[in-house]
Design a protein around this motif. Structure first.
Motif, PDB file in Angstrom:
ATOM      1  N   ARG A   1       0.825  -1.210   0.000  1.00 58.72           N
ATOM      2  CA  ARG A   1       0.000   0.000   0.000  1.00 58.72           C
ATOM      3  C   ARG A   1       0.864   1.267   0.000  1.00 58.72           C
ATOM      4  NH1 ARG A   1      -5.383  -1.096   1.607  1.00 58.72           N
ATOM      5  NH2 ARG A   1      -5.770  -3.316   1.252  1.00 58.72           N
ATOM      6  N   ALA A   2       1.982   1.207   0.724  1.00 59.10           N
ATOM      7  CA  ALA A   2       2.857   2.386   0.803  1.00 59.10           C
ATOM      8  C   ALA A   2       3.423   2.750  -0.560  1.00 59.10           C
ATOM      9  CB  ALA A   2       3.991   2.122   1.794  1.00 59.10           C
ATOM     10  N   GLU A   3       3.736   1.734  -1.351  1.00 49.67           N
ATOM     11  CA  GLU A   3       4.276   1.982  -2.686  1.00 49.67           C
ATOM     12  C   GLU A   3       3.267   2.738  -3.555  1.00 49.67           C
ATOM     13  OE1 GLU A   3       6.259  -0.550  -6.373  1.00 49.67           O
ATOM     14  OE2 GLU A   3       5.972  -1.489  -4.424  1.00 49.67           O
ATOM     15  N   LEU A   4       1.984   2.466  -3.338  1.00 45.43           N
ATOM     16  CA  LEU A   4       0.937   3.136  -4.101  1.00 45.43           C
ATOM     17  C   LEU A   4       0.601   4.516  -3.535  1.00 45.43           C
ATOM     18  CD1 LEU A   4      -1.524   0.106  -4.441  1.00 45.43           C
ATOM     19  CD2 LEU A   4      -0.017   0.997  -6.226  1.00 45.43           C
ATOM     20  N   SER A   5       0.861   4.721  -2.238  1.00 47.09           N
ATOM     21  CA  SER A   5       0.353   5.906  -1.548  1.00 47.09           C
ATOM     22  C   SER A   5       1.379   7.007  -1.319  1.00 47.09           C
ATOM     23  CB  SER A   5      -0.234   5.507  -0.189  1.00 47.09           C
ATOM     24  OG  SER A   5      -1.303   4.611  -0.355  1.00 47.09           O
ATOM     25  N   PHE A   6       2.627   6.618  -1.041  1.00 42.71           N
ATOM     26  CA  PHE A   6       3.621   7.610  -0.656  1.00 42.71           C
ATOM     27  C   PHE A   6       4.604   7.896  -1.791  1.00 42.71           C
ATOM     28  CE2 PHE A   6       2.242   5.891   3.425  1.00 42.71           C
ATOM     29  CZ  PHE A   6       2.100   7.033   4.184  1.00 42.71           C
ATOM     30  N   LYS A   7       5.127   9.090  -1.779  1.00 44.50           N
ATOM     31  CA  LYS A   7       6.164   9.436  -2.748  1.00 44.50           C
ATOM     32  C   LYS A   7       7.452   8.692  -2.402  1.00 44.50           C
ATOM     33  CE  LYS A   7       4.155  13.801  -4.148  1.00 44.50           C
ATOM     34  NZ  LYS A   7       4.301  15.268  -4.303  1.00 44.50           N
ATOM     35  N   ASP A   8       8.353   8.607  -3.360  1.00 46.09           N
ATOM     36  CA  ASP A   8       9.569   7.810  -3.190  1.00 46.09           C
ATOM     37  C   ASP A   8      10.432   8.340  -2.044  1.00 46.09           C
ATOM     38  OD1 ASP A   8       8.778   6.290  -5.318  1.00 46.09           O
ATOM     39  OD2 ASP A   8      10.024   7.349  -6.792  1.00 46.09           O
ATOM     40  N   ASN A   9      10.989   7.385  -1.281  1.00 47.59           N
ATOM     41  CA  ASN A   9      11.974   7.685  -0.236  1.00 47.59           C
ATOM     42  C   ASN A   9      11.443   8.602   0.864  1.00 47.59           C
ATOM     43  OD1 ASN A   9      14.002   6.226  -1.728  1.00 47.59           O
ATOM     44  ND2 ASN A   9      14.202   8.038  -3.059  1.00 47.59           N
ATOM     45  N   VAL A  10      10.134   8.560   1.092  1.00 45.02           N
ATOM     46  CA  VAL A  10       9.522   9.384   2.138  1.00 45.02           C
ATOM     47  C   VAL A  10       9.513   8.659   3.478  1.00 45.02           C
ATOM     48  CG1 VAL A  10       7.281  10.243   2.923  1.00 45.02           C
ATOM     49  CG2 VAL A  10       8.124  10.867   0.677  1.00 45.02           C
ATOM     50  N   LEU A  11       9.271   7.351   3.466  1.00 40.87           N
ATOM     51  CA  LEU A  11       9.180   6.594   4.714  1.00 40.87           C
ATOM     52  C   LEU A  11      10.562   6.180   5.202  1.00 40.87           C
ATOM     53  CD1 LEU A  11       6.206   4.145   3.979  1.00 40.87           C
ATOM     54  CD2 LEU A  11       6.112   6.393   5.061  1.00 40.87           C
ATOM     55  N   GLU A  12      10.861   6.496   6.459  1.00 46.49           N
ATOM     56  CA  GLU A  12      12.098   5.982   7.050  1.00 46.49           C
ATOM     57  C   GLU A  12      11.968   4.472   7.233  1.00 46.49           C
ATOM     58  OE1 GLU A  12      13.432   8.119  10.499  1.00 46.49           O
ATOM     59  OE2 GLU A  12      14.155   9.787   9.251  1.00 46.49           O
ATOM     60  N   SER A  13      13.088   3.793   7.258  1.00 43.47           N
ATOM     61  CA  SER A  13      13.107   2.327   7.172  1.00 43.47           C
ATOM     62  C   SER A  13      12.382   1.629   8.324  1.00 43.47           C
ATOM     63  CB  SER A  13      14.560   1.828   7.109  1.00 43.47           C
ATOM     64  OG  SER A  13      15.267   2.239   8.269  1.00 43.47           O
ATOM     65  N   ASP A  14      12.266   2.290   9.472  1.00 46.58           N
ATOM     66  CA  ASP A  14      11.637   1.626  10.623  1.00 46.58           C
ATOM     67  C   ASP A  14      10.146   1.901  10.752  1.00 46.58           C
ATOM     68  OD1 ASP A  14      12.010   4.284  11.197  1.00 46.58           O
ATOM     69  OD2 ASP A  14      12.773   3.992  13.231  1.00 46.58           O
ATOM     70  N   VAL A  15       9.577   2.686   9.836  1.00 44.87           N
ATOM     71  CA  VAL A  15       8.166   3.071   9.953  1.00 44.87           C
ATOM     72  C   VAL A  15       7.233   1.881   9.750  1.00 44.87           C
ATOM     73  CG1 VAL A  15       6.311   4.376   8.824  1.00 44.87           C
ATOM     74  CG2 VAL A  15       8.456   5.506   9.417  1.00 44.87           C
ATOM     75  N   ILE A  16       7.385   1.164   8.655  1.00 47.20           N
ATOM     76  CA  ILE A  16       6.495   0.032   8.377  1.00 47.20           C
ATOM     77  C   ILE A  16       6.675  -1.089   9.400  1.00 47.20           C
ATOM     78  CG2 ILE A  16       6.066  -1.857   6.735  1.00 47.20           C
ATOM     79  CD1 ILE A  16       6.171   0.182   4.507  1.00 47.20           C
ATOM     80  N   PRO A  17       7.903  -1.476   9.780  1.00 43.69           N
ATOM     81  CA  PRO A  17       8.039  -2.489  10.836  1.00 43.69           C
ATOM     82  C   PRO A  17       7.388  -2.083  12.153  1.00 43.69           C
ATOM     83  CG  PRO A  17      10.113  -2.238   9.664  1.00 43.69           C
ATOM     84  CD  PRO A  17       9.214  -1.148   9.169  1.00 43.69           C
ATOM     85  N   LEU A  18       7.469  -0.783  12.493  1.00 41.68           N
ATOM     86  CA  LEU A  18       6.868  -0.326  13.745  1.00 41.68           C
ATOM     87  C   LEU A  18       5.336  -0.373  13.666  1.00 41.68           C
ATOM     88  CD1 LEU A  18       7.201   0.821  16.570  1.00 41.68           C
ATOM     89  CD2 LEU A  18       7.357   3.124  15.571  1.00 41.68           C
ATOM     90  N   CYS A  19       4.771   0.099  12.566  1.00 38.51           N
ATOM     91  CA  CYS A  19       3.317   0.020  12.378  1.00 38.51           C
ATOM     92  C   CYS A  19       2.847  -1.430  12.445  1.00 38.51           C
ATOM     93  CB  CYS A  19       2.921   0.624  11.028  1.00 38.51           C
ATOM     94  SG  CYS A  19       3.045   2.412  10.906  1.00 38.51           S
ATOM     95  N   SER A  20       3.598  -2.317  11.811  1.00 39.91           N
ATOM     96  CA  SER A  20       3.233  -3.740  11.769  1.00 39.91           C
ATOM     97  C   SER A  20       3.283  -4.360  13.154  1.00 39.91           C
ATOM     98  CB  SER A  20       4.164  -4.496  10.821  1.00 39.91           C
ATOM     99  OG  SER A  20       4.128  -3.937   9.526  1.00 39.91           O
ATOM    100  N   ALA A  21       4.325  -4.044  13.912  1.00 40.33           N
ATOM    101  CA  ALA A  21       4.474  -4.598  15.260  1.00 40.33           C
ATOM    102  C   ALA A  21       3.356  -4.107  16.176  1.00 40.33           C
ATOM    103  CB  ALA A  21       5.837  -4.210  15.830  1.00 40.33           C
ATOM    104  N   MET A  22       3.029  -2.812  16.071  1.00 42.41           N
ATOM    105  CA  MET A  22       1.958  -2.261  16.912  1.00 42.41           C
ATOM    106  C   MET A  22       0.613  -2.894  16.569  1.00 42.41           C
ATOM    107  SD  MET A  22       2.812   1.835  17.053  1.00 42.41           S
ATOM    108  CE  MET A  22       4.082   2.486  18.154  1.00 42.41           C
TER     109      MET A  22
END
Length: 389
Positions: A224-245
């Protein structure tokens, strides 16, 4: 005051959006081209629905699983695939999705189905027998061009309808020729709301949706992030943190998507060039505050007072027994307090909402057992919510 959207601050911010390219894929209602980690459930639904292609009414199906486990998305994905294939095979099938939060009685559901199938039925004014007969007559008059109509009705959150209006809807649908039902429920025990005569005619195939794991949620968010966010906007720990929570919230994909979307919106509001783990933590607080505020605003006054009593005792670091709680509650309620026995119903309701927990402990030989009550939401969030209602 002119049109607010003509304000240069709004126009400027829109043009300087460094975060999003399209928010739509972060909405849990968005249906992607591929539904990750639900292949087995899609295949099980397809096994039940494949009879449609031979002109046979398919088996009834029930999907179970907690909120955010992909039940609705999977049913809609299977629907789109079947409709596409059936159209190519010139099979006349309709699949209608009914949200039982919007249509909460048998009359409303049947009337809505009639309207979607081309028969005008008013929302009120007819007898139930008139509505049901109109619905059943639709299947007695085959289309000249398409032949016999087969209908699959998806009843989403069916437990809400059954709890309010009884099991008449299932009795009507399962006793109507050419009609199949796919029920969706968050509760494994929802069939306690169904009488035995209806259970026997339902004769459904059950499909369970397990919670997503952290790795599965990470895959979903990455897509979903690939479709929603511009390139290189998300820091590398954002998706793992969202997933863990979200994995801690019983594998809720909706919660994971809400976290990621809110984190992005916070970054946008701050004119940040990156979405960081700090934005995710702030998003978690925002979501929890909104959830607590929404629940609190819908509680009856007496339950609000009981919850306020639990909050006050929690802030004093006192052990909360039912006796101590009732004493504090009566101080807040003055002469408007309910009986001691009645507060146990309120305690059960608050526990079902996830706001508190109860635990029965033994005080030792000859001292009996006591219920200990604990607050399960952040006390600062709850206190803030009390100020805003």
């Amino acid at each position: 005051m002119g049109n607010i959207f003509e304000d240069e601050n709004f126009i400027g911010r829109s043009k300087k959006n460094n975060i999003f390219k399209n928010k739509t894929p972060l909405d849990h209602r968005f249906l992607p081209d591929k539904l990750l980690h639900r292949d087995e459930q899609i295949r099980q639904i397809a096994k039940c629905w494949v009879d449609v292609l031979d002109g046979v009414t398919p088996s009834n199906v029930t999907l179970y699983g907690k909120t955010g486990t992909g039940k609705t998305a999977t049913s809609k994905f299977a629907r789109e695939q079947l409709l596409e294939f059936a159209n190519n095979e010139n099979v006349f099938v309709k699949i209608e999705h009914i949200r039982c939060t919007d249509y909460t009685t048998e009359y409303q559901v049947i009337a809505e189905l009639c309207n979607r199938l081309g028969r005008d039925v008013p929302n009120r004014g007819w007898t139930k027998a008139e509505v049901v007969n109109t619905f059943r007559n639709i299947f007695k008059r085959p289309s000249i061009h398409r032949g016999k109509l087969l209908l699959i009705v998806i009843l989403d959150e069916i437990d809400i309808l059954l709890d309010k209006d009884g099991d008449g809807i299932l009795y009507t649908l399962t006793r109507t020729d050419n009609v199949s039902v796919l029920s969706i429920s968050n509760y494994l025990d929802f069939k306690n709301l169904i009488k035995s005569r209806v259970t026997s005619s339902l004769n459904d195939k059950e499909i369970v949706f397990p919670p997503y794991g952290a790795d599965q949620l990470s895959d979903i968010l990455s897509e979903r992030a690939e479709l929603s966010f511009k390139d290189n906007v998300l820091e590398s720990d954002v998706i793992p943190l969202c997933s863990a929570m979200a994995a801690k919230e019983e594998g809720d994909a909706r919660y994971a998507l809400d976290l990621l979307k809110n984190a992005g919106e916070l970054a946008f509001d701050e004119s940040s060039k990156k979405v960081t783990s700090n934005h995710v933590r702030k998003a978690k607080d925002r979501i929890e505050h909104n959830k607590v505020s929404e629940i609190l605003s819908t509680l009856p006054l007496q339950q609000q007072r009981l919850l306020e009593s639990i909050l006050n005792l929690t802030k004093k670091n006192e052990e909360i027994t039912s006796g101590k709680l009732y004493e504090t509650y009566t101080d807040i309620s003055k002469k408007d307090a309910v009986t001691y026995r009645r507060i146990f119903d309120f305690i059960n309701d608050l526990e079902l909402l996830g706001l508190i927990s109860t635990n029965t402990v033994s005080r030792g030989r000859g001292k009996g057992r006591t219920n200990i009550i604990k607050l399960q939401c952040d006390e600062n969030l709850l206190e803030t919510a009390f100020y805003t209602i």
